[in-house]
Design a protein around this motif. Structure first.
Motif, PDB file in Angstrom:
ATOM      1  N   LEU A   1      17.150  -3.694  -7.154  1.00  0.00           N
ATOM      2  CA  LEU A   1      18.006  -3.325  -8.692  1.00  0.00           C
ATOM      3  C   LEU A   1      19.160  -2.343  -8.272  1.00  0.00           C
ATOM      4  O   LEU A   1      19.336  -1.517  -7.556  1.00  0.00           O
ATOM      5  N   PHE A   2      20.370  -2.870  -9.102  1.00  0.00           N
ATOM      6  CA  PHE A   2      21.573  -2.280  -8.780  1.00  0.00           C
ATOM      7  C   PHE A   2      21.921  -2.844  -7.281  1.00  0.00           C
ATOM      8  O   PHE A   2      22.404  -1.823  -6.616  1.00  0.00           O
TER       9      PHE A   2
ATOM     10  N   VAL B   1      18.958  -8.074  -8.488  1.00  0.00           N
ATOM     11  CA  VAL B   1      19.546  -7.927  -9.618  1.00  0.00           C
ATOM     12  C   VAL B   1      20.713  -6.739  -9.607  1.00  0.00           C
ATOM     13  O   VAL B   1      20.719  -5.743  -9.366  1.00  0.00           O
ATOM     14  N   ASP B   2      21.773  -7.808 -10.296  1.00  0.00           N
ATOM     15  CA  ASP B   2      23.107  -6.495 -10.455  1.00  0.00           C
ATOM     16  C   ASP B   2      23.573  -7.384 -11.660  1.00  0.00           C
ATOM     17  O   ASP B   2      23.603  -8.299 -11.989  1.00  0.00           O
ATOM     18  N   ALA B   3      24.404  -6.235 -12.310  1.00  0.00           N
ATOM     19  CA  ALA B   3      25.107  -6.621 -13.612  1.00  0.00           C
ATOM     20  C   ALA B   3      26.601  -7.352 -13.494  1.00  0.00           C
ATOM     21  O   ALA B   3      26.882  -7.904 -14.215  1.00  0.00           O
ATOM     22  N   ALA B   4      26.913  -7.321 -12.279  1.00  0.00           N
ATOM     23  CA  ALA B   4      28.365  -7.735 -11.992  1.00  0.00           C
ATOM     24  C   ALA B   4      28.055  -9.230 -11.290  1.00  0.00           C
ATOM     25  O   ALA B   4      27.667  -9.201  -9.845  1.00  0.00           O
ATOM     26  N   LYS B   5      28.545 -10.240 -11.877  1.00  0.00           N
ATOM     27  CA  LYS B   5      28.462 -11.505 -11.232  1.00  0.00           C
ATOM     28  C   LYS B   5      29.146 -11.695 -10.035  1.00  0.00           C
ATOM     29  O   LYS B   5      28.662 -12.261  -9.013  1.00  0.00           O
TER      30      LYS B   5
ATOM     31  N   PHE C   1      17.801  -2.632 -16.854  1.00  0.00           N
ATOM     32  CA  PHE C   1      16.807  -2.251 -17.802  1.00  0.00           C
ATOM     33  C   PHE C   1      16.049  -3.445 -18.410  1.00  0.00           C
ATOM     34  O   PHE C   1      14.890  -3.617 -18.585  1.00  0.00           O
ATOM     35  N   LYS C   2      16.945  -4.372 -19.037  1.00  0.00           N
ATOM     36  CA  LYS C   2      16.397  -5.395 -19.726  1.00  0.00           C
ATOM     37  C   LYS C   2      15.658  -6.410 -18.972  1.00  0.00           C
ATOM     38  O   LYS C   2      14.745  -7.106 -19.340  1.00  0.00           O
ATOM     39  N   PHE C   3      16.142  -6.590 -17.581  1.00  0.00           N
ATOM     40  CA  PHE C   3      15.616  -7.500 -16.734  1.00  0.00           C
ATOM     41  C   PHE C   3      14.098  -6.905 -16.338  1.00  0.00           C
ATOM     42  O   PHE C   3      12.978  -7.795 -16.381  1.00  0.00           O
TER      43      PHE C   3
ATOM     44  N   GLU D   1      21.985  10.925 -15.417  1.00  0.00           N
ATOM     45  CA  GLU D   1      21.251  12.096 -15.462  1.00  0.00           C
ATOM     46  C   GLU D   1      20.218  11.782 -16.784  1.00  0.00           C
ATOM     47  O   GLU D   1      19.270  12.679 -16.958  1.00  0.00           O
ATOM     48  N   GLU D   2      20.761  10.846 -17.440  1.00  0.00           N
ATOM     49  CA  GLU D   2      19.769  10.825 -18.810  1.00  0.00           C
ATOM     50  C   GLU D   2      18.875   9.429 -18.668  1.00  0.00           C
ATOM     51  O   GLU D   2      17.761   9.301 -19.310  1.00  0.00           O
ATOM     52  N   LYS D   3      19.148   8.647 -17.821  1.00  0.00           N
ATOM     53  CA  LYS D   3      18.266   7.299 -17.761  1.00  0.00           C
ATOM     54  C   LYS D   3      17.318   7.255 -16.457  1.00  0.00           C
ATOM     55  O   LYS D   3      16.444   6.463 -16.624  1.00  0.00           O
ATOM     56  N   LEU D   4      17.592   7.922 -15.314  1.00  0.00           N
ATOM     57  CA  LEU D   4      16.937   7.931 -14.305  1.00  0.00           C
ATOM     58  C   LEU D   4      15.363   7.863 -14.315  1.00  0.00           C
ATOM     59  O   LEU D   4      14.555   7.110 -13.774  1.00  0.00           O
ATOM     60  N   CYS D   5      14.958   8.876 -15.088  1.00  0.00           N
ATOM     61  CA  CYS D   5      13.505   9.068 -14.955  1.00  0.00           C
ATOM     62  C   CYS D   5      13.085   8.290 -15.738  1.00  0.00           C
ATOM     63  O   CYS D   5      11.739   7.412 -15.444  1.00  0.00           O
ATOM     64  N   GLU D   6      13.247   7.806 -16.977  1.00  0.00           N
ATOM     65  CA  GLU D   6      12.994   6.759 -17.771  1.00  0.00           C
ATOM     66  C   GLU D   6      12.899   5.485 -17.049  1.00  0.00           C
ATOM     67  O   GLU D   6      11.971   4.605 -17.257  1.00  0.00           O
ATOM     68  N   PHE D   7      13.893   5.046 -16.346  1.00  0.00           N
ATOM     69  CA  PHE D   7      13.938   3.843 -15.440  1.00  0.00           C
ATOM     70  C   PHE D   7      12.888   3.603 -14.646  1.00  0.00           C
ATOM     71  O   PHE D   7      12.241   2.746 -14.415  1.00  0.00           O
ATOM     72  N   ILE D   8      12.731   4.644 -13.872  1.00  0.00           N
ATOM     73  CA  ILE D   8      11.693   4.747 -12.724  1.00  0.00           C
ATOM     74  C   ILE D   8      10.473   4.778 -13.327  1.00  0.00           C
ATOM     75  O   ILE D   8       9.239   3.903 -12.876  1.00  0.00           O
ATOM     76  N   GLN D   9       9.937   5.414 -14.557  1.00  0.00           N
ATOM     77  CA  GLN D   9       8.824   5.427 -15.045  1.00  0.00           C
ATOM     78  C   GLN D   9       8.413   3.704 -15.774  1.00  0.00           C
ATOM     79  O   GLN D   9       7.478   3.327 -15.363  1.00  0.00           O
ATOM     80  N   LEU D  10       9.580   3.130 -16.076  1.00  0.00           N
ATOM     81  CA  LEU D  10       9.505   1.696 -16.475  1.00  0.00           C
ATOM     82  C   LEU D  10       9.219   0.901 -15.324  1.00  0.00           C
ATOM     83  O   LEU D  10       8.237   0.049 -15.599  1.00  0.00           O
TER      84      LEU D  10
END
Length: 290
Positions: A123-124, A145-149, A177-179, A212-221
């Protein structure tokens, strides 16, 4: 823990100082800025004065390359059996982070010693250094997976350049996230997850990412797409000001609560030929099965 990418032959960090680094990428020498390099330059002579390309930052943001010698638009370098295209970009990058070679070796070793089919989610994933390493290591499947074509297309080129075009690799241009949310709904599982989240970024639909806002949530996902017998989870970060212990604590509070295994964290760096210094290039955290 400080991991060193010290087994390169086609790449060399020649010297550093005064906010810049002098690097050899195959036959070509580039001079680029680096905010970590706050120590003085010992001697600005020789290749410092005559690199093939010198990236100059602009006071208005961004910058541009000044070419002092004939330099191709892109060229190839190798790390052991892996091959990558190098192409200086308008954002000072070259399409490859050479310090990640320390992680590539670890990824290859983990997959080869697993003695079972391993499905990897990267991811990324940028231009696919870890994707190439995973495929080379014998992963049964790699999902990149990456957002940049443009970066995904570059990764495809690197996979084929390394002679791995026959391996099962899926290339996805999407917001991570969506993927992952869709993979959860589809019931797909992975034995290993690699991620290299930016400090700040936007997805193809304008989705905002702040680490700092998304990493914890993303790893939990991501816990919801790990198999019942996972092999590893690797998190890289280039976010200045973050301690490796931050990544370690996040792993302990997520995957460490669900699976038995070993958690480590540390820095990753490159030795400097001229001075013997080490240039720190980021932090990482790893969970691996026992």
């Amino acid at each position: 823990m400080m991991l060193l990418a010290n087994e390169w032959k086609d790449y060399e960090l020649i010297d550093t100082g005064d906010g810049e680094k002098l690097e050899r990428w195959g036959e070509y020498v580039l001079r680029r800025p680096d905010p970590q390099i706050i120590w003085p330059l010992q001697d600005e002579r020789g290749l410092w004065k005559k690199p093939h390309g010198h990236y100059h930052r602009s006071n208005r943001g961004g910058g541009e390359w000044e070419y002092k010698k004939k330099t191709p638009e892109k060229w190839t370098i190798k790390y052991k059996d892996l091959s990558f295209y190098i192409k200086p970009t308008g954002f000072k990058h070259t399409g490859l982070f050479p310090e990640q070679a320390a992680n590539w070796d670890w990824i290859i070793n983990k997959i080869q010693k697993a003695n079972r089919p391993i499905k990897v989610l990267n991811l990324f994933a940028y231009t696919g250094g870890a994707t190439v390493a995973s495929a080379y290591g014998g992963a049964a499947e790699v999902c990149h997976v990456d957002a940049a074509k443009g970066m995904v297309n570059w990764a495809k080129e690197n996979v084929h350049l390394s002679g791995l075009g026959d391996r099962k690799v899926r290339f996805i241009v999407d917001d991570v996230f969506k993927f992952v949310q869709r993979e959860i709904r589809r019931g797909r599982k992975y034995d290993a997850i690699i991620m290299d989240p930016p400090s700040y970024g936007r997805g193809p639909g304008g989705e905002v990412w702040k680490i700092e806002e998304k990493l914890c949530e993303f790893i939990q996902l991501c816990m919801n797409v790990l198999s019942d017998d996972p092999l590893f989870l690797l998190v890289n970060s280039y976010t200045s000001g973050f301690s490796p212990v931050v990544i370690e604590n996040i792993l302990r509070s997520s995957i460490g609560q669900k699976y038995d295994g070993k958690i480590t964290s540390g820095e990753i760096g490159i030795p400097v030929t001229e001075t013997g210094y080490v240039l720190p290039c980021g932090i990482l955290g790893r969970w691996e099965s026992k």
